[in-house]
Scaffold this motif. Structure first.
Motif: not given
Length: 383
Positions: A290-294, A330-334, A336-341
């Motif tokens: 959770q910390q690493t991906c954030l 932008w795709t990479y960040s989105e 990553t955001r989706s995986a965290i969610r």
């Protein structure tokens, strides 16, 4: 006790720790010019935590305050609370610092939150020591480094064969105060700038390597502990030219244990290879990632904003090839955001009433992010 300020953190580094840089013994890491930028950077982390206390500091349940990374999550709402705090901490360095104190803090909060994983027959005292230690570092707001990789003299051999075994960290005896350890570990990120050095599993060990099945933590000032630093970055350049390395060099180190005595109350595991190999298999990924991906998300968001402004400043923001590169970041960040969610949405009780994220999205991200980051660096250069 409440959380520390940057000044209080820096004062805590004034001790007898044995730190070496470029063949020179550093008598005081807080005054040596080579470390000045890094010390300001790490002190700033603690001040940042104070400045954003609404996200980064929580009640400890006993009238005190602790950093968010010490929180043992007991529900999905605790994970949501921790999400906000960890993301704010990552923003301090734009995600560039990989081993700020919250990383190892999360690991020990996870360990302490799973007592039945550690409290097996023969390790009852170790489990009690571990819980007490996690409570102490939370109350004192300590900074920990960790070292988990075995050095190899001969890459043709396994870590515990031949000459490699002589270099591996292992127990060589006991005394009245505790156990005596000898050997080395590598990649102690934040080595000179931490309060404590934690040793815990990073790689599997052979089932008969009882002397290497060790989990413990000791102060950096412990006699016989030697911290050998790699070359330090960004010390002779204008900070405007290298804004990150001049303030955010965490300083990796090679650590030597020269017959170090580990007090008994700091020993969390002593001589059980099966347990040593098992404790990281349940919950650690769902907890620490959770910390690493954030942090990765913050880093990708920063890269996207940086590249967008670079493109705008040079009048390239409407060029199809540049737009494609911006879209790639932008795709990479989105993703990553989706995986965290997804990981947080499917969080569950891993046992002992402790909640961690679903590991599946994080297991997908763990080998993927190291490929994305060099590509983003390439895109920055191309733009």
């Amino acid at each position: 006790m409440t959380t520390r300020t940057g000044e209080q953190y820096a004062r805590g580094l004034k001790d007898s720790r044995e730190v070496w840089l470029g063949g020179e013994r550093i008598e005081d890491v807080t005054t040596h010019p080579a470390f000045a930028g890094s010390l300001r950077g790490m002190s700033g982390y603690f001040d940042w935590q104070q400045q954003h206390a609404e996200h980064c500091i929580v009640d400890d349940g006993n009238g005190g305050k602790i950093g968010i990374s010490h929180l043992i999550p007991r529900s999905r709402s605790d994970l949501d609370r921790r999400h906000r705090g960890l993301k704010q901490l990552a923003r301090y360095s734009m995600g560039m610092l990989g081993r700020t104190p919250d990383y190892v803090n999360l690991t020990f909060a996870g360990f302490a939150g799973q007592p039945t994983l550690w409290n097996v027959e023969g390790n009852e005292a170790g489990a009690e020591n571990l819980a007490a230690f996690q409570k102490a570092i939370a109350e004192k707001d300590l900074s920990l480094t960790h070292t988990i990789i075995h050095p190899q003299l001969d890459g043709r051999l396994a870590p515990y064969e031949g000459d490699n075994r002589e270099f591996a960290l292992r127990k060589i005896g006991e005394c009245e105060e505790g156990i005596i350890v000898r050997g080395a570990r590598i990649l102690a990120t934040l080595g000179p700038f931490a309060d404590e050095l934690a040793v815990y599993p990073g790689q599997p060990i052979p089932k008969d390597a009882n002397d290497a099945a060790l989990v413990f933590s000791i102060p950096l000032s412990t006699p016989g502990l030697k911290i050998l630093c790699r070359d330090h970055y960004g010390t002779t350049v204008d900070p405007c030219d290298k804004p990150f390395s001049s303030f955010f060099d965490e300083q990796d180190a090679f650590v030597i244990f020269d017959d170090v005595v580990v007090p008994r109350d700091r020993v969390f595991l002593d001589g059980d290879p099966l347990l040593y190999n098992r404790v990281m298999s349940k919950g650690w990924t769902g907890n620490i990632m959770q910390q690493t991906c954030l942090r990765a998300l913050v880093k990708l968001e920063f890269a996207y904003e940086l590249c967008t402004r670079l493109a705008q400043a040079t009048g390239q923001d409407r060029r199809p090839d540049v737009m494609q590169k911006l879209g790639e970041i932008w795709t990479y960040s989105e993703l990553t955001r989706s995986a965290i969610r997804a990981a947080e949405a499917d969080a569950y009780d891993y046992g002992d009433g402790t909640w961690f994220c679903d590991e599946r999205p994080f297991r997908a991200m763990r080998p993927t992010l190291p490929g994305w980051m060099p590509r983003v660096n390439e895109i920055i250069k191309l733009i």
